[in-house]
Design an enzyme around this catalytic site. Sequence first.
Site, PDB file in Angstrom:
ATOM      1  N   GLU A   1       0.849  -1.204   0.000  1.00 41.90           N
ATOM      2  CA  GLU A   1       0.000   0.000   0.000  1.00 41.90           C
ATOM      3  C   GLU A   1       0.876   1.243   0.000  1.00 41.90           C
ATOM      4  O   GLU A   1       2.046   1.199   0.385  1.00 41.90           O
ATOM      5  CB  GLU A   1      -0.955  -0.005   1.206  1.00 41.90           C
ATOM      6  CG  GLU A   1      -0.293  -0.240   2.560  1.00 41.90           C
ATOM      7  CD  GLU A   1      -0.117   1.015   3.380  1.00 41.90           C
ATOM      8  OE1 GLU A   1      -0.107   2.114   2.779  1.00 41.90           O
ATOM      9  OE2 GLU A   1       0.019   0.900   4.615  1.00 41.90           O
TER      10      GLU A   1
ATOM     11  N   ARG B   1       1.001  -1.993  12.275  1.00 44.77           N
ATOM     12  CA  ARG B   1       0.201  -2.918  11.458  1.00 44.77           C
ATOM     13  C   ARG B   1      -0.225  -2.278  10.136  1.00 44.77           C
ATOM     14  O   ARG B   1      -1.354  -2.433   9.678  1.00 44.77           O
ATOM     15  CB  ARG B   1      -1.007  -3.441  12.237  1.00 44.77           C
ATOM     16  CG  ARG B   1      -0.626  -4.074  13.572  1.00 44.77           C
ATOM     17  CD  ARG B   1      -1.808  -4.728  14.255  1.00 44.77           C
ATOM     18  NE  ARG B   1      -2.203  -5.955  13.574  1.00 44.77           N
ATOM     19  CZ  ARG B   1      -1.605  -7.138  13.714  1.00 44.77           C
ATOM     20  NH1 ARG B   1      -0.543  -7.252  14.491  1.00 44.77           N
ATOM     21  NH2 ARG B   1      -2.054  -8.193  13.075  1.00 44.77           N
TER      22      ARG B   1
ATOM     23  N   HIS C   1      12.555  -0.717  -8.552  1.00 47.10           N
ATOM     24  CA  HIS C   1      11.984  -1.823  -7.777  1.00 47.10           C
ATOM     25  C   HIS C   1      13.091  -2.584  -7.074  1.00 47.10           C
ATOM     26  O   HIS C   1      14.156  -2.847  -7.645  1.00 47.10           O
ATOM     27  CB  HIS C   1      11.188  -2.769  -8.665  1.00 47.10           C
ATOM     28  CG  HIS C   1      10.594  -3.923  -7.912  1.00 47.10           C
ATOM     29  ND1 HIS C   1       9.620  -3.762  -6.955  1.00 47.10           N
ATOM     30  CD2 HIS C   1      10.876  -5.255  -7.946  1.00 47.10           C
ATOM     31  CE1 HIS C   1       9.305  -4.939  -6.443  1.00 47.10           C
ATOM     32  NE2 HIS C   1      10.054  -5.855  -7.025  1.00 47.10           N
TER      33      HIS C   1
ATOM     34  N   CYS D   1       7.743  -1.671  -2.193  1.00 47.17           N
ATOM     35  CA  CYS D   1       8.844  -2.627  -2.308  1.00 47.17           C
ATOM     36  C   CYS D   1      10.016  -2.349  -1.380  1.00 47.17           C
ATOM     37  O   CYS D   1      10.544  -3.272  -0.747  1.00 47.17           O
ATOM     38  CB  CYS D   1       9.323  -2.721  -3.753  1.00 47.17           C
ATOM     39  SG  CYS D   1      10.160  -1.240  -4.378  1.00 47.17           S
TER      40      CYS D   1
ATOM     41  N   ASP E   1      10.818 -11.712  -3.078  1.00 50.65           N
ATOM     42  CA  ASP E   1      10.237 -10.399  -3.372  1.00 50.65           C
ATOM     43  C   ASP E   1       8.812 -10.382  -2.842  1.00 50.65           C
ATOM     44  O   ASP E   1       7.926 -11.029  -3.385  1.00 50.65           O
ATOM     45  CB  ASP E   1      10.250 -10.141  -4.882  1.00 50.65           C
ATOM     46  CG  ASP E   1       9.722  -8.770  -5.258  1.00 50.65           C
ATOM     47  OD1 ASP E   1       9.307  -8.009  -4.359  1.00 50.65           O
ATOM     48  OD2 ASP E   1       9.718  -8.448  -6.459  1.00 50.65           O
TER      49      ASP E   1
END
Length: 276
Positions: free
Chosen positions: A44, A69, A113, A74, A128
Amino acid sequence: MESLSETINLDAYFQRIGYGGSASPTLETLQAIHLHHATTIAFENLTPLLKQPVLLDLKSLEKKLIHDRRGGYCFEQNLLLRSVLIALGFQVKNLAARVLWNLPEGTIMPRSHMLLHVEIDGKPYLADVGFGGITQTAPLSLTPDIEQKTPHEPFRVIATEQTYILQAKLNGEWKPLYRFDLQEQYLSDYEVSNWYVSTHPNSRFVTGLMAARPDTHCRYGLLNNQLTTHYLNGQTERRVLKDVTEFHHVLEDLFRLQLPMTSDLDRVLQQLMTSG
Protein backbone atom coordinates in the site's frame (compact mmCIF):
# COMPACT_ATOMS: atom_id res chain seq x y z
CA MET A 1 24.24 -2.36 4.39
CA GLU A 2 25.50 -0.05 7.08
CA SER A 3 22.31 1.71 8.19
CA LEU A 4 20.37 -1.54 8.51
CA SER A 5 22.89 -3.41 10.63
CA GLU A 6 20.64 -3.29 13.70
CA THR A 7 18.95 -6.54 14.71
CA ILE A 8 15.25 -6.86 14.06
CA ASN A 9 12.84 -8.06 16.73
CA LEU A 10 12.12 -11.48 15.26
CA ASP A 11 9.48 -12.38 17.84
CA ALA A 12 7.46 -9.28 16.99
CA TYR A 13 7.83 -9.92 13.27
CA PHE A 14 6.81 -13.57 13.53
CA GLN A 15 3.78 -12.59 15.61
CA ARG A 16 2.85 -9.96 13.03
CA ILE A 17 2.84 -12.45 10.14
CA GLY A 18 1.45 -15.33 12.18
CA TYR A 19 4.50 -17.55 11.76
CA GLY A 20 5.49 -20.16 14.32
CA GLY A 21 7.68 -22.52 12.33
CA SER A 22 11.39 -23.20 12.04
CA ALA A 23 13.95 -20.40 12.21
CA SER A 24 16.70 -22.40 10.48
CA PRO A 25 18.10 -20.81 7.28
CA THR A 26 16.63 -23.42 4.93
CA LEU A 27 14.58 -23.23 1.76
CA GLU A 28 11.53 -24.52 3.65
CA THR A 29 11.85 -21.68 6.17
CA LEU A 30 12.23 -19.09 3.42
CA GLN A 31 9.18 -20.47 1.62
CA ALA A 32 7.04 -20.35 4.75
CA ILE A 33 8.12 -16.86 5.83
CA HIS A 34 7.72 -15.53 2.28
CA LEU A 35 4.13 -16.79 2.08
CA HIS A 36 3.17 -15.57 5.55
CA HIS A 37 4.67 -12.13 4.94
CA ALA A 38 3.08 -11.65 1.50
CA THR A 39 -0.39 -12.72 2.61
CA THR A 40 -0.34 -10.68 5.84
CA ILE A 41 1.46 -7.37 5.21
CA ALA A 42 -0.32 -5.61 2.35
CA PHE A 43 1.28 -3.59 -0.39
CA GLU A 44 0.00 0.00 0.00
CA ASN A 45 1.05 3.60 -0.62
CA LEU A 46 -0.93 5.61 1.93
CA THR A 47 2.22 7.29 3.28
CA PRO A 48 3.35 9.00 0.04
CA LEU A 49 -0.28 9.62 -0.92
CA LEU A 50 -0.65 11.59 2.32
CA LYS A 51 2.55 13.52 1.47
CA GLN A 52 4.40 11.95 4.39
CA PRO A 53 8.05 10.78 4.20
CA VAL A 54 8.70 7.11 3.48
CA LEU A 55 11.47 6.13 5.93
CA LEU A 56 13.71 3.14 5.25
CA ASP A 57 15.69 2.76 8.49
CA LEU A 58 14.95 -0.46 10.35
CA LYS A 59 13.44 1.23 13.41
CA SER A 60 10.92 3.06 11.21
CA LEU A 61 10.15 -0.07 9.21
CA GLU A 62 9.49 -2.07 12.38
CA LYS A 63 7.25 0.64 13.78
CA LYS A 64 5.17 1.01 10.63
CA LEU A 65 4.89 -2.52 9.25
CA ILE A 66 5.02 -4.49 12.51
CA HIS A 67 3.82 -2.40 15.45
CA ASP A 68 1.48 0.00 13.60
CA ARG A 69 0.20 -2.92 11.46
CA ARG A 70 0.53 -1.00 8.21
CA GLY A 71 1.81 -2.12 4.83
CA GLY A 72 4.20 -0.53 2.39
CA TYR A 73 5.77 -0.78 -1.02
CA CYS A 74 8.84 -2.63 -2.31
CA PHE A 75 11.62 -0.80 -0.45
CA GLU A 76 9.81 -1.07 2.88
CA GLN A 77 8.61 -4.65 2.41
CA ASN A 78 11.84 -6.12 1.10
CA LEU A 79 14.17 -4.20 3.42
CA LEU A 80 12.15 -5.55 6.34
CA LEU A 81 12.30 -9.08 4.95
CA ARG A 82 16.02 -8.64 4.30
CA SER A 83 16.66 -7.80 7.94
CA VAL A 84 14.69 -10.88 9.02
CA LEU A 85 16.56 -13.22 6.69
CA ILE A 86 19.98 -11.90 7.70
CA ALA A 87 19.08 -12.28 11.39
CA LEU A 88 18.18 -15.92 10.67
CA GLY A 89 21.52 -16.57 8.98
CA PHE A 90 20.56 -16.41 5.29
CA GLN A 91 23.01 -15.03 2.73
CA VAL A 92 21.24 -12.07 1.12
CA LYS A 93 22.23 -9.68 -1.66
CA ASN A 94 20.17 -6.63 -2.64
CA LEU A 95 19.08 -6.20 -6.25
CA ALA A 96 17.14 -3.65 -8.30
CA ALA A 97 14.83 -4.02 -11.28
CA ARG A 98 13.28 -2.00 -14.09
CA VAL A 99 9.50 -2.46 -14.10
CA LEU A 100 7.93 -3.85 -17.28
CA TRP A 101 4.44 -4.62 -15.95
CA ASN A 102 1.64 -3.03 -18.00
CA LEU A 103 4.08 -0.91 -20.02
CA PRO A 104 4.48 -0.76 -23.81
CA GLU A 105 7.26 -2.96 -25.17
CA GLY A 106 10.52 -1.07 -25.38
CA THR A 107 9.75 1.27 -22.48
CA ILE A 108 12.83 1.78 -20.30
CA MET A 109 12.08 2.61 -16.68
CA PRO A 110 14.57 3.49 -13.92
CA ARG A 111 15.67 0.81 -11.46
CA SER A 112 12.85 1.64 -9.10
CA HIS A 113 11.98 -1.82 -7.78
CA MET A 114 13.81 -3.72 -5.03
CA LEU A 115 14.16 -7.50 -4.80
CA LEU A 116 16.40 -9.92 -2.90
CA HIS A 117 18.91 -12.54 -3.99
CA VAL A 118 19.08 -15.31 -1.38
CA GLU A 119 21.64 -18.10 -1.54
CA ILE A 120 20.82 -21.42 0.13
CA ASP A 121 23.23 -24.36 -0.03
CA GLY A 122 25.02 -22.69 -2.93
CA LYS A 123 21.81 -22.23 -4.96
CA PRO A 124 20.38 -18.76 -5.79
CA TYR A 125 16.77 -17.78 -5.16
CA LEU A 126 14.73 -14.62 -5.66
CA ALA A 127 12.63 -13.29 -2.79
CA ASP A 128 10.24 -10.40 -3.37
CA VAL A 129 7.25 -9.53 -1.18
CA GLY A 130 6.70 -6.04 -2.60
CA PHE A 131 5.48 -6.10 -6.21
CA GLY A 132 1.91 -5.02 -5.66
CA GLY A 133 -0.86 -6.91 -7.40
CA ILE A 134 1.43 -9.69 -8.67
CA THR A 135 3.66 -10.07 -5.62
CA GLN A 136 5.10 -13.58 -5.65
CA THR A 137 4.05 -15.72 -2.71
CA ALA A 138 7.09 -18.01 -2.82
CA PRO A 139 10.81 -17.59 -3.45
CA LEU A 140 11.83 -18.53 -6.98
CA SER A 141 14.85 -20.48 -8.08
CA LEU A 142 17.13 -18.37 -10.26
CA THR A 143 17.06 -21.09 -12.87
CA PRO A 144 16.18 -19.72 -16.31
CA ASP A 145 13.36 -20.87 -18.54
CA ILE A 146 11.51 -23.25 -16.23
CA GLU A 147 7.92 -22.82 -15.05
CA GLN A 148 7.81 -22.62 -11.26
CA LYS A 149 4.70 -23.26 -9.22
CA THR A 150 3.77 -20.98 -6.31
CA PRO A 151 0.71 -20.90 -4.03
CA HIS A 152 -0.71 -18.48 -6.64
CA GLU A 153 0.34 -18.05 -10.29
CA PRO A 154 3.22 -19.88 -11.99
CA PHE A 155 6.35 -17.77 -12.53
CA ARG A 156 9.48 -18.12 -14.61
CA VAL A 157 12.78 -16.31 -15.07
CA ILE A 158 13.92 -15.66 -18.63
CA ALA A 159 17.65 -15.13 -19.22
CA THR A 160 18.77 -12.55 -21.78
CA GLU A 161 22.37 -11.62 -22.66
CA GLN A 162 23.21 -9.85 -19.41
CA THR A 163 19.90 -9.59 -17.60
CA TYR A 164 16.89 -11.59 -16.44
CA ILE A 165 13.17 -10.99 -16.94
CA LEU A 166 10.64 -12.18 -14.38
CA GLN A 167 7.32 -13.31 -15.83
CA ALA A 168 4.01 -14.47 -14.37
CA LYS A 169 1.53 -16.76 -16.14
CA LEU A 170 -1.86 -15.05 -16.13
CA ASN A 171 -4.83 -16.67 -17.87
CA GLY A 172 -2.48 -18.91 -19.79
CA GLU A 173 -0.25 -16.08 -21.04
CA TRP A 174 3.21 -15.11 -19.81
CA LYS A 175 3.38 -11.45 -18.75
CA PRO A 176 6.65 -9.64 -17.98
CA LEU A 177 6.92 -8.07 -14.53
CA TYR A 178 10.42 -6.61 -14.43
CA ARG A 179 13.98 -6.84 -15.75
CA PHE A 180 16.96 -7.16 -13.40
CA ASP A 181 20.61 -8.14 -13.18
CA LEU A 182 22.79 -9.35 -10.33
CA GLN A 183 24.59 -6.08 -9.58
CA GLU A 184 24.48 -5.54 -5.82
CA GLN A 185 22.59 -2.49 -4.56
CA TYR A 186 23.10 -0.48 -1.38
CA LEU A 187 20.84 1.52 0.90
CA SER A 188 21.99 4.75 -0.76
CA ASP A 189 20.76 3.40 -4.12
CA TYR A 190 17.35 2.65 -2.65
CA GLU A 191 17.18 6.00 -0.85
CA VAL A 192 17.47 7.86 -4.16
CA SER A 193 14.79 5.75 -5.88
CA ASN A 194 12.55 5.85 -2.81
CA TRP A 195 12.74 9.64 -2.62
CA TYR A 196 11.85 9.93 -6.30
CA VAL A 197 8.86 7.57 -6.32
CA SER A 198 7.48 8.94 -3.03
CA THR A 199 7.76 12.67 -3.84
CA HIS A 200 7.76 13.27 -7.60
CA PRO A 201 4.46 14.96 -8.53
CA ASN A 202 3.91 12.52 -11.42
CA SER A 203 4.73 9.37 -9.46
CA ARG A 204 1.92 6.83 -9.37
CA PHE A 205 2.60 6.46 -5.64
CA VAL A 206 1.72 10.14 -5.10
CA THR A 207 -1.18 10.59 -7.48
CA GLY A 208 -3.47 7.69 -6.53
CA LEU A 209 -4.23 4.99 -4.00
CA MET A 210 -2.90 1.47 -4.50
CA ALA A 211 -3.28 -1.55 -2.25
CA ALA A 212 -2.83 -5.27 -2.86
CA ARG A 213 -2.80 -8.46 -0.84
CA PRO A 214 -2.80 -12.11 -1.92
CA ASP A 215 -5.04 -14.39 0.10
CA THR A 216 -5.32 -18.17 0.11
CA HIS A 217 -7.86 -18.28 -2.72
CA CYS A 218 -7.51 -14.92 -4.47
CA ARG A 219 -5.70 -11.61 -4.85
CA TYR A 220 -7.26 -8.34 -3.70
CA GLY A 221 -6.36 -5.16 -5.53
CA LEU A 222 -7.44 -1.56 -4.97
CA LEU A 223 -6.76 1.26 -7.42
CA ASN A 224 -8.30 4.48 -6.13
CA ASN A 225 -11.93 3.47 -5.54
CA GLN A 226 -11.90 0.42 -7.84
CA LEU A 227 -11.72 -2.85 -5.87
CA THR A 228 -10.83 -6.01 -7.80
CA THR A 229 -10.79 -9.59 -6.58
CA HIS A 230 -8.93 -12.05 -8.81
CA TYR A 231 -9.71 -15.65 -7.83
CA LEU A 232 -7.26 -18.45 -8.49
CA ASN A 233 -9.89 -20.24 -10.60
CA GLY A 234 -9.75 -17.39 -13.13
CA GLN A 235 -12.87 -15.51 -12.07
CA THR A 236 -12.70 -11.78 -11.37
CA GLU A 237 -15.04 -9.55 -9.38
CA ARG A 238 -15.01 -5.73 -9.54
CA ARG A 239 -16.63 -3.23 -7.25
CA VAL A 240 -16.67 0.56 -6.95
CA LEU A 241 -16.29 1.98 -3.44
CA LYS A 242 -18.87 4.71 -2.95
CA ASP A 243 -18.11 6.35 0.39
CA VAL A 244 -15.33 6.85 2.92
CA THR A 245 -16.82 4.33 5.34
CA GLU A 246 -16.63 1.66 2.63
CA PHE A 247 -12.99 2.60 2.02
CA HIS A 248 -12.25 2.09 5.71
CA HIS A 249 -13.94 -1.31 5.82
CA VAL A 250 -12.11 -2.56 2.72
CA LEU A 251 -8.70 -1.30 3.83
CA GLU A 252 -9.13 -2.71 7.32
CA ASP A 253 -10.86 -6.00 6.50
CA LEU A 254 -9.55 -7.12 3.09
CA PHE A 255 -6.11 -5.50 3.28
CA ARG A 256 -5.77 -5.99 7.06
CA LEU A 257 -4.47 -2.47 7.65
CA GLN A 258 -4.60 -0.44 10.82
CA LEU A 259 -5.30 2.95 9.26
CA PRO A 260 -3.20 5.99 10.22
CA MET A 261 -4.83 8.36 12.66
CA THR A 262 -4.83 11.55 10.59
CA SER A 263 -7.59 13.89 9.51
CA ASP A 264 -6.00 14.04 6.05
CA LEU A 265 -6.90 10.42 5.30
CA ASP A 266 -10.64 10.85 4.91
CA ARG A 267 -10.14 14.01 2.87
CA VAL A 268 -7.85 12.17 0.45
CA LEU A 269 -10.21 9.18 0.26
CA GLN A 270 -13.09 11.51 -0.50
CA GLN A 271 -11.12 13.08 -3.32
CA LEU A 272 -10.29 9.65 -4.75
CA MET A 273 -13.94 8.67 -4.63
CA THR A 274 -15.14 11.76 -6.45
CA SER A 275 -12.36 11.61 -9.05
CA GLY A 276 -12.68 7.86 -9.58
